[in-house]
Design an enzyme around this catalytic site. Structure first.
Site, PDB file in Angstrom:
ATOM      1  N   HIS A 181      -9.539  -5.139   9.622  1.00  0.00           N
ATOM      2  CA  HIS A 181      -9.245  -6.103   8.566  1.00  0.00           C
ATOM      3  C   HIS A 181      -8.144  -7.049   9.013  1.00  0.00           C
ATOM      4  CE1 HIS A 181     -12.005  -4.396   5.854  1.00  0.00           C
ATOM      5  NE2 HIS A 181     -11.336  -3.301   5.586  1.00  0.00           N
TER       6      HIS A 181
ATOM      7  N   LYS B 266      -7.338  -5.030  -7.074  1.00  0.00           N
ATOM      8  CA  LYS B 266      -7.636  -6.422  -7.429  1.00  0.00           C
ATOM      9  C   LYS B 266      -8.398  -6.496  -8.749  1.00  0.00           C
ATOM     10  CE  LYS B 266      -9.742 -10.579  -5.441  1.00  0.00           C
ATOM     11  NZ  LYS B 266     -11.077 -10.699  -6.008  1.00  0.00           N
TER      12      LYS B 266
END
Length: 991
Positions: A181, A633
């Site tokens: 990532h 999120k």
């Protein structure tokens, strides 16, 4: 209290140990590095530039210190005006500087943080070494905390027998997983300079270093700093997947390769100390309880650059590196084991093994004469020849599964090593066999095989559905599988899994996307044929239904990776792993797994995987992944943590009910907003029913380079993990939410807090003004084109990105840069304040309950303390300058987004201090607080420069007629990218 400051000098530089609240050794290193950095800046850019940098640093330091004693208004300004005036003066000076001057400032402060970060790592190593010395002294009353020895001593103290401890170690299945990532902002060139500086700083601490050697080391550090300042911070081009693979291999082949045997030695040494009478002369042989996996080159969810060819190349590179490492190790063993048959009785088994090699491997007569009395060296030479033959298959061009490769498997390699070990023991050389280099290589062989790291493959569930739709249509089963309801989908998939025929012929032309997906399965199949451990789990992103998992089995069946045998059993070398990511999916995980476990075909699949899994218990086996980033999120900090905790307990219970051996896979990121924090504390905070010895967790971006750049840091990280796993496995800590007479009330209370927190969080992010405010206030538009990694920041194009499309990493990254750090605390204040505000009935009792939970419940304490660290790192008065630049002063008051953030921050801070019974944040963690305080003034300079760059970018863009050329705009954007890297280094985190 710190000793009095002392002064050292080098080439006329005075290096002072300042009373900054940090330790003397760290102060010495920080001041040495700062002085050398200033020396290099003066050499390259002149005294006026150095004076400018020093002026800005001191002005921000003075403003920061003045603000600490002054009161604060709601808009972030100070009642006495001192702090605001100080920062305003810096901002005004920056406004009048050229872009070149701003870049020099950015590069100097960024280099400072690169250096300080390494100095802090060395300080961690120093402290651990001092503790190891102190606790090893005769009569020492304690052991070094969170060490492997500390864990085994605890088990011994609890009355565990040697057999019981060995059984616990045998149940450990720890698999850290490196991922690609985009959270590592540093180039490898920067990492290498940091490595060089750390080695030289460590050498400076050696009391045997002479004055001339010391001067030479300091001169070399100055040279390293010069290289840092003359190396581009930002890559010219975005990293390729191949770049990411090679970076992952670097850490695997360097510190990880060296550290895993050390952890085994630590465990064996502790067993000898506490169970020596039971062991006698033998050293206990431990299973490979630490194995590494990688997503790099296999994670294709949202990354079109991870093609089947890239995955195939990745597998080859990993194999090549493992073989290179073994070749070097075998040569070292050959040089060491000069054991003569004239001096030692060599067992027949070794001679028989050599004779078997001689029948297939030609040996030069010179070598045969050379080793005629040294059978251990002769055997090692044959092993080297076999490894060389494997390496000579030109892995960059040959298919990884080509059957023309010499027949030397990792299993055969291990068998050869064991033959050597047994021969040494039979010859009376037990110490050499069990505690030397051979034992180390044997641990490495069992851990890393010929694959180094097992590669996982991940893809989104919708991609599988589209491919299955194509295949079922071409096979004449159903025209539009995707349009079916869930029950109908499961029925179709079940029938096809039971049917031995393929849906389409192997050579049949397929739609491009479907062909690429089947090619991935084909790469996996061929790799497994060559090295079974080279491929691990197949992870299904956004698993919502049973069909999402069965689709993977059907695709595996189509490519020869899954089959239902005539006797009713299943054969398959891969685990199909559901990934639960959103709050709703986490809440539904128990029911979805129950539905999977009652599906007759899937029952057979997990039974087959249980039979094949290392350390398996002969019962069905299932790996389940939990997504920390997207859940945060989606639901905010508190709700994500609570939903994940609930899910862990619920998943463990449903597995227990169905007799399924579970391995939880935690998809944790580096920041608190993505599940970051100390991994060992997270393990101890898990629900007790989930502690079964098995665990996987992701290591991402800057977390990899922090934990694995230095072997001593890697060792500390891994020993803490092993300590936590052993401790939790032996005696899990009770979970307040699911144990005792108040479990229902506790669970209901925690759920209420989660609901309140999520409501507050969603109210913020769903407000129509928040997204445009976020885009204009934070540097997220510049993060979108920062060449961090191969993976896009969104599954859509950069121009189409909205909140729902933006990945969790850049979402966190953008909040970190202006130092809001919203994902790590927002919503906590509302949830807790509603529960404990004085006007609420029973508030005092609830506060007492929360304090008790904080004191006794590891999960609750971890959630509070992680939020506390983010609150301490946040600087809303600096963040207010970003908001003021983008929207004017009005945004800081009333109902503006910043005003909402500031109000929630105040509520959260008050609640956290009340519950933790502290007067100030991190009163219980003063080392971290001192580190933050040391960094803040320097980070302030970087923030103010970034704000100025953003002002120029937007002011020029908004002007009716700009005089800037495209080249000027490109230079400005490049400077903004450098500022992103600088603040990432200062905050030690990106996303």
């Amino acid at each position: 209290m710190l000793p009095e400051p002392r002064v050292a000098s080098w080439n006329g530089l005075d290096i002072v140990t300042e009373g900054s609240g940090i330790s003397v050794p760290l102060s010495e290193h920080v001041n040495l590095l700062g002085a050398l950095l200033g020396h290099v800046v003066r050499e390259r850019h002149g005294p006026d530039t150095l004076a400018l940098i020093e002026r800005l640093r001191k002005a921000c330091r003075d403003a920061f210190e003045a603000g600490g004693a002054a009161g604060s208004r709601e808009d972030g300004s100070r009642e006495d005006g001192s702090r605001e005036d100080g920062y305003d003066a810096v901002a005004d000076e920056l406004r009048h500087l050229s872009l070149d001057d701003l870049l020099i400032i950015l590069r100097a402060f960024t280099a400072f943080f690169h250096l300080v970060n390494k100095a802090e790592q060395l300080e961690i190593i120093r402290i651990n070494r001092e503790r190891a010395h102190a606790t090893a002294e005769p009569g020492a009353s304690s052991l070094r905390p969170e060490s492997v020895r500390n864990a085994i001593a605890g088990l011994h103290g609890e009355g565990k027998t040697l057999g019981e401890v060995l059984d616990l170690l045998g149940h450990l299945d720890i698999q850290p997983t490196l991922t690609a990532h985009p959270t590592e902002a540093r180039r490898r060139s920067i990492l290498m300079r940091q490595q060089a500086v750390s080695k030289r700083l460590d050498a400076l601490r050696n009391p045997a270093t002479t004055p001339s050697e010391r001067d030479e080391l300091i001169a070399e550090i100055a040279g390293d700093i010069t290289i840092l300042l003359t190396t581009d911070e930002v890559r010219a081009e975005r990293m390729t997947v191949q770049d990411e693979v090679l970076q992952g291999i670097y850490f695997a082949a360097y510190s990880i390769w060296k550290t895993v045997p050390r952890i085994h030695r630590d465990a064996q040494a502790a067993l000898r100390i506490y169970y020596g009478d039971d062991l006698g002369d033998t050293t206990p042989e431990l299973p490979a309880f630490l194995r590494y996996r990688s997503w790099i080159g296999g994670d294709r969810d949202g990354n079109p650059r991870v093609t089947p060819e890239v995955t195939s190349w990745t597998l080859r590179e990993l194999r090549n590196e493992a073989l290179r490492l073994y070749r070097n190790a075998l040569n070292d063993l050959r040089l060491q084991l000069s054991v003569s048959e004239e001096q030692v009785d060599v067992p027949t088994a070794l001679y028989e093994s050599i004779e078997a090699d001689a029948r297939t491997i030609p040996l030069p007569e010179r070598r045969r004469r050379q080793y005629q009395q040294e059978p251990f060296r002769l055997k090692l030479f044959y092993m080297m020849q076999k490894v060389d033959a494997l390496r000579a298959t030109d892995p960059n061009r040959a298919d990884p599964a080509s059957n023309d490769a010499p027949p030397y498997s990792s299993a055969a390699f291990i068998e050869d090593l064991e033959t050597l070990r047994d021969a040494l023991i039979a010859g009376g050389l037990r110490r050499i066999a069990e505690r030397g280099l051979l034992a180390e290589v044997l641990v490495q062989a069992r851990t890393f095989g010929f694959h180094l790291m097992t590669v996982d493959v991940r893809q989104h569930s919708r991609v599988h559905e589209a491919a299955v739709t194509d295949l079922l249509c071409m096979g004449g089963v159903t025209d539009d599988y995707a349009a079916l309801d869930e029950d109908a989908k499961v029925a179709v998939l079940t029938a096809e899994l039971e049917n031995p025929r393929p849906l389409v012929p192997r050579a049949a032309p397929l739609p491009d996307d479907t062909q690429r997906l089947l090619d991935v399965f084909e790469v996996m199949r061929r790799a497994i044929e060559r090295e079974p451990a080279s491929i691990g789990s197949y992870i299904v992103s956004m698993t919502s239904d049973v069909s999402d998992v069965l689709e993977v089995l059907l695709l595996a069946k189509e490519t020869g990776l899954w089959r239902l045998c005539e006797n009713g059993t299943v054969e398959s070398p891969i685990d199909a792993v559901p990934l639960f990511e959103t709050i709703a999916d986490l809440d539904a995980a128990e029911d979805r797994l129950a539905a999977l476990y009652t599906h007759p075909i899937y029952q057979k699949h997990i039974q087959a995987r249980g039979d094949a899994t290392p350390g398996g218990k002969g019962q069905p086996f299932q790996e389940v992944m939990l997504g920390y980033s997207d859940s945060n999120k989606d639901g905010g900090y508190w709700m994500a943590n609570w939903a994940l905790h609930k899910a862990q307990g619920a998943i463990a219970r449903v597995c227990n009910r169905h007799g399924v051996d579970l391995r939880l896979f935690h998809g944790r990121g580096g920041t608190v907003g993505r599940g970051g924090g100390r991994a060992n504390q997270a393990i101890l905070a898990m629900p007790p029913e989930s502690h079964n010895g098995r665990i996987r967790f992701t290591e991402q971006g800057e977390v990899i380079s922090f934990r694995y750049a230095l072997p001593d840091i890697a060792r500390r990280h891994l020993e803490q993990i092993v300590h936590a796993q052993l401790t939790a496995l032996a005696q899990p800590t009770p979970d307040h939410a699911f144990a005792g007479p108040t479990k229902d009330a506790t669970r209901a209370f925690m759920q209420t807090l989660g609901d309140r927190s999520m409501a507050a969080y969603r109210d913020l992010i769903d407000a129509p003004e928040t997204w445009p405010w976020y885009v204009k206030t934070t540097p997220v538009p510049f993060i979108s084109d920062l060449p961090l990694a191969s993976r896009p920041i969104s599954r859509k194009s950069a121009d189409e990105v909205a909140f729902d499309d933006l990945r969790a990493i850049p979402w966190n990254f953008a909040w970190t840069q202006p130092r809001y750090l919203v994902p790590g605390w927002y919503g906590v204040g509302t949830a807790l304040a509603d529960a404990i505000q004085p006007e609420q009935e029973g508030a005092e009792d609830r506060l007492d309950d929360l304090r008790q939970m904080y004191a006794t419940w590891p999960f609750f304490r971890a959630v509070i303390d992680n939020a506390q660290r983010e609150l301490a790192r946040a600087r809303l008065d600096m963040a207010a300058r970003y908001a003021r630049r983008a929207h004017g002063a009005a945004t800081l008051t009333g109902d503006g987004v910043h005003a909402r953030l500031e109000a929630e921050f105040a509520r959260t801070k008050t609640a956290v201090l009340q519950i933790s019974e502290q007067d100030a944040l991190l009163d219980h963690g003063r080392v971290i607080r001192r580190s933050i305080a040391l960094r803040n003034p320097y980070t302030d300079v970087l923030n103010l420069v970034q704000i100025e760059l953003m002002r120029r970018w937007y002011d020029d863009a908004d002007a009716e007629a700009t005089t800037q050329s495209k080249g000027d705009r490109a230079a400005l954007r490049s400077a903004l990218h450098v500022s992103l890297n600088g603040i990432a280094a200062a905050m030690q985190s990106t996303g």
